[in-house]
Design a protein around this motif. Structure first.
Motif, PDB file in Angstrom:
ATOM      1  N   ASN A 228       0.789  -1.229   0.000  1.00 53.56           N
ATOM      2  CA  ASN A 228       0.000   0.000   0.000  1.00 53.56           C
ATOM      3  C   ASN A 228       0.823   1.283   0.000  1.00 53.56           C
ATOM      4  O   ASN A 228       0.257   2.370   0.107  1.00 53.56           O
ATOM      5  N   ARG A 229       2.134   1.182  -0.091  1.00 55.53           N
ATOM      6  CA  ARG A 229       2.954   2.391  -0.112  1.00 55.53           C
ATOM      7  C   ARG A 229       2.654   3.221  -1.350  1.00 55.53           C
ATOM      8  O   ARG A 229       2.311   2.703  -2.400  1.00 55.53           O
ATOM      9  N   ASN A 230       2.793   4.519  -1.204  1.00 55.99           N
ATOM     10  CA  ASN A 230       2.598   5.475  -2.298  1.00 55.99           C
ATOM     11  C   ASN A 230       1.142   5.620  -2.733  1.00 55.99           C
ATOM     12  O   ASN A 230       0.865   6.141  -3.812  1.00 55.99           O
ATOM     13  N   LEU A 231       0.200   5.158  -1.906  1.00 56.75           N
ATOM     14  CA  LEU A 231      -1.217   5.324  -2.217  1.00 56.75           C
ATOM     15  C   LEU A 231      -1.858   6.450  -1.411  1.00 56.75           C
ATOM     16  O   LEU A 231      -3.047   6.716  -1.548  1.00 56.75           O
ATOM     17  N   GLY A 232      -1.063   7.117  -0.567  1.00 56.65           N
ATOM     18  CA  GLY A 232      -1.581   8.240   0.198  1.00 56.65           C
ATOM     19  C   GLY A 232      -2.428   7.851   1.391  1.00 56.65           C
ATOM     20  O   GLY A 232      -3.146   8.678   1.951  1.00 56.65           O
ATOM     21  N   TRP A 233      -2.312   6.601   1.824  1.00 60.01           N
ATOM     22  CA  TRP A 233      -3.153   6.144   2.922  1.00 60.01           C
ATOM     23  C   TRP A 233      -2.684   6.659   4.279  1.00 60.01           C
ATOM     24  O   TRP A 233      -3.443   6.619   5.249  1.00 60.01           O
ATOM     25  N   GLU A 234      -1.449   7.138   4.357  1.00 63.58           N
ATOM     26  CA  GLU A 234      -0.933   7.569   5.654  1.00 63.58           C
ATOM     27  C   GLU A 234      -1.730   8.745   6.239  1.00 63.58           C
ATOM     28  O   GLU A 234      -1.760   8.947   7.450  1.00 63.58           O
TER      29      GLU A 234
END
Length: 306
Positions: A228-234
């Motif tokens: 899920n990295r780079n999907l803006g979920w943070e």
């Protein structure tokens, strides 16, 4: 140019152009209703039965909706009561209220002058048979939306979630499932908000607020995994970043009030919503099922036990 001050930053210009050309911001979440969206609608079974009885279509939905918020159907969907003999007796009573039938028929007569002037007898329905027919008919995956859902899951660009009014089938019922949230369909969802498990039902505002909170928690918890990295979920999920698909206008209207983007799935024409999903996501989501609307089936009237 004189009179316009400093030029806006390039990223704001691009964002404005995107908004003009492509509409709402790309969602982080695609949120699905189940019945009538991912599986065949129970409304189809209702419509078929009404047509077989030769009564104006819409009576069953009308009688159920007018029993809200504490009719037996609504209480079952909130998990307040069990699906037992008391439920079926109460649900059957909700379907046989003379005053509601008279109000409904007068409304339909105003829309269709060809209906008889004299209000016909209240239709005699077998509530338990009808309920089980609706539930059994809506176990089949929708031939257009289910392949699209599978494709979306495989693309791994969005949080795939469900927000559904549900019922819990007791042990011994043919539709009972020991692990409610497993299976070929339910197992696809990252988050599944089930009315019968949380005590709220659409279109209650708390149902949408709970879904937003659970999706926000999921996104933040999963943001740093390799998948899920780079999907803006943070940064989590806000209501405006949720695209919600449902087949009931009242549910979509309530979702809009909470800030959701919405997409209507019309009865028997889910391929139209899949086309819209392709436009929004830019992904190829169509299966190989022909785009032929599902038409009502005229079945022989069932003899009621009532």
């Amino acid at each position: 140019m004189d009179g316009f001050g400093d030029e806006p930053p390039a990223d704001l210009i691009i964002e404005a152009i995107d908004g003009e050309l492509y509409g709402p911001k790309q969602p982080k979440v695609i949120l699905f209703d189940i019945g009538g969206v991912c599986v065949v609608s129970p409304f189809q079974a209702i419509l078929d039965h009404e047509l077989s009885l030769n009564i104006p279509p819409g009576w069953i939905n009308y009688s159920i909706s007018k029993s809200a918020p504490n009719g037996f159907w609504h209480r079952l969907e909130r998990g307040d009561i069990a699906m037992d003999a008391d439920f079926f007796q109460g649900f059957n009573r909700d379907l046989h209220i003379q005053s509601l039938w008279e109000d409904f028929y007068k409304r339909e007569k105003a829309k269709n002058p060809k209906l008889e002037d004299v209000i016909p007898p209240l239709p005699k329905l077998d509530g338990e048979w009808l309920f089980n027919e609706m539930m059994s008919s809506s176990t089949k995956h929708d031939p257009w939306m289910f392949p699209a859902l599978q494709a979306l899951k495989a693309k791994n660009k969005y949080i795939i979630a469900a927000l559904s009014n549900t019922v819990i089938f007791p042990p011994g019922h043919k539709l009972h499932q020991a692990d409610y949230f497993s299976g070929p369909l339910k197992g696809l969802f990252d988050v599944f908000v089930s009315s019968a498990h949380v005590g709220y039902r659409k279109p209650e505002p708390k149902m949408y607020q709970l879904a937003t909170r659970k999706l926000d928690e999921f996104a933040k918890a999963k943001a740093n995994s390799p998948r899920n990295r780079n999907l803006g979920w943070e940064s989590g999920v806000q209501a405006t970043e949720i695209l919600f698909l449902d087949d009931i206008g009242e549910n979509l209207k309530a979702a809009k009030k909470e800030g959701f983007q919405t997409l209507k799935v019309n009865l028997g024409r889910a391929f139209e919503a899949v086309d819209e999903l392709e436009k929004i996501t830019g992904l190829d989501l169509e299966g190989d099922h022909p785009k032929i609307p599902v038409k009502p089936r005229f079945a022989r009237a069932k003899t009621s036990k009532i």
